[in-house]
Design a protein around this motif. Structure first.
Motif, PDB file in Angstrom:
ATOM      1  N   TYR A 174       0.848  -1.192   0.000  1.00 54.59           N
ATOM      2  CA  TYR A 174       0.000   0.000   0.000  1.00 54.59           C
ATOM      3  C   TYR A 174       0.885   1.244   0.000  1.00 54.59           C
ATOM      4  CZ  TYR A 174      -3.313  -3.460   1.808  1.00 54.59           C
ATOM      5  OH  TYR A 174      -4.071  -4.584   1.990  1.00 54.59           O
ATOM      6  N   GLU A 175       0.572   2.200  -0.846  1.00 55.18           N
ATOM      7  CA  GLU A 175       1.237   3.490  -0.783  1.00 55.18           C
ATOM      8  C   GLU A 175       0.737   4.230   0.460  1.00 55.18           C
ATOM      9  OE1 GLU A 175       3.574   4.349  -2.914  1.00 55.18           O
ATOM     10  OE2 GLU A 175       3.284   2.579  -4.191  1.00 55.18           O
ATOM     11  N   THR A 176       1.620   4.952   1.134  1.00 58.03           N
ATOM     12  CA  THR A 176       1.204   5.644   2.366  1.00 58.03           C
ATOM     13  C   THR A 176       0.110   6.666   2.083  1.00 58.03           C
ATOM     14  OG1 THR A 176       3.092   7.149   2.028  1.00 58.03           O
ATOM     15  CG2 THR A 176       3.399   5.337   3.568  1.00 58.03           C
ATOM     16  N   ARG A 177       0.140   7.288   0.922  1.00 54.45           N
ATOM     17  CA  ARG A 177      -0.916   8.253   0.599  1.00 54.45           C
ATOM     18  C   ARG A 177      -2.261   7.548   0.415  1.00 54.45           C
ATOM     19  NH1 ARG A 177       2.304   7.861  -4.003  1.00 54.45           N
ATOM     20  NH2 ARG A 177       1.249   7.016  -5.865  1.00 54.45           N
ATOM     21  N   GLU A 178      -2.224   6.275  -0.025  1.00 57.15           N
ATOM     22  CA  GLU A 178      -3.452   5.499  -0.165  1.00 57.15           C
ATOM     23  C   GLU A 178      -4.072   5.229   1.198  1.00 57.15           C
ATOM     24  OE1 GLU A 178      -4.853   1.204  -2.135  1.00 57.15           O
ATOM     25  OE2 GLU A 178      -2.733   1.691  -1.890  1.00 57.15           O
ATOM     26  N   VAL A 179      -3.226   4.881   2.166  1.00 57.54           N
ATOM     27  CA  VAL A 179      -3.720   4.628   3.520  1.00 57.54           C
ATOM     28  C   VAL A 179      -4.284   5.913   4.125  1.00 57.54           C
ATOM     29  CG1 VAL A 179      -3.072   3.884   5.836  1.00 57.54           C
ATOM     30  CG2 VAL A 179      -2.076   2.746   3.842  1.00 57.54           C
ATOM     31  N   ALA A 180      -3.626   7.038   3.849  1.00 53.42           N
ATOM     32  CA  ALA A 180      -4.042   8.319   4.436  1.00 53.42           C
ATOM     33  C   ALA A 180      -5.428   8.743   3.974  1.00 53.42           C
ATOM     34  CB  ALA A 180      -3.025   9.394   4.084  1.00 53.42           C
TER      35      ALA A 180
END
Length: 222
Positions: A94-100
């Motif tokens: 998962y990209e961190t921006r996706e989690v955010a």
């Protein structure tokens, strides 16, 4: 199925449609300490370890991850540990921006973090207070599903020997680095457990526990 179960089932389906799959071979490094941290990973299958190296080359394995665990969390721009596969591993990335931007992913990540925090508390007690025998016994019990914890139901048949075969997935050196011991101490404790008739070493990577309750009683938790 309760409403909470339904919610978690829907969450799992939504989560699995996010991210992408990534595979590692045994002993392949996913990331090194100091690498840029812009992704979070979920272990779908296999076993990984997180470790830190001291300037003199000594290694401390700080966490062992199995299916359902997540890694890649950091409060900085770079990873603070090295992540290495102990077996063949499949990951969800998962990209961190996706989690955010995903409340479902954030909820799932929070649950994983709470579970791993509890495990780290137990590991701190192991490193700080337990004897070598207690550390090795605790490690072996961690490989026996649903046994040894607060809700342990005990053996299915109390009149029959309670036996399990467990796969180590770690070398003696890796186990020593995880337990804060030397490889010589780990080998000595395993030999003592063999002499007591509690275990048999079937192969280099597997152990047959001949008395699960007997090992559990050596963990220092009773």
């Amino acid at each position: 199925m309760t409403e909470l179960d339904n919610e978690m089932h829907r969450e799992s389906g939504s989560k699995s449609s996010s991210g992408r799959k990534h595979r590692l071979s045994a002993h392949e490094v996913l990331f090194y300490e100091g690498d840029r941290a812009d992704r979070i990973y979920e272990v779908l299958d296999g076993v990984m370890m997180l470790y830190k190296l001291l300037p003199d080359g000594r290694r401390q394995v700080v966490y062992v991850l199995r299916a359902g665990d997540m890694l890649g969390f950091t409060n900085h721009d770079t990873f603070d540990c090295t992540a290495e596969a102990l077996t063949a591993v499949e990951l969800q990335v998962y990209e961190t921006r996706e989690v955010a931007t995903s409340p479902l992913l954030q909820h799932y990540v929070n649950r994983c973090l709470l579970s791993q925090m509890e495990h780290l508390h137990e590991h701190t007690v192991l490193l700080g207070r337990k004897s070598a025998m207690e550390r090795v016994a605790t490690f072996l019990m961690s490989l026996v599903p649903d046994r040894g914890g607060a809700n342990c139901a005990g053996p299915a048949n109390r009149d029959a020997p309670d036996m399990r075969s467990v796969v180590l997935s770690m070398t003696r050196q890796e186990i020593a680095d995880y337990l804060g011991l030397t490889i010589e101490t780990v080998s000595r404790v395993i030999s003592q457990l063999k002499r007591k008739g509690l275990i048999k070493v079937e192969k280099q990577d597997s152990i047959h526990i001949q008395n699960v309750c007997g090992i559990c009683q050596l963990t220092g938790m009773h």
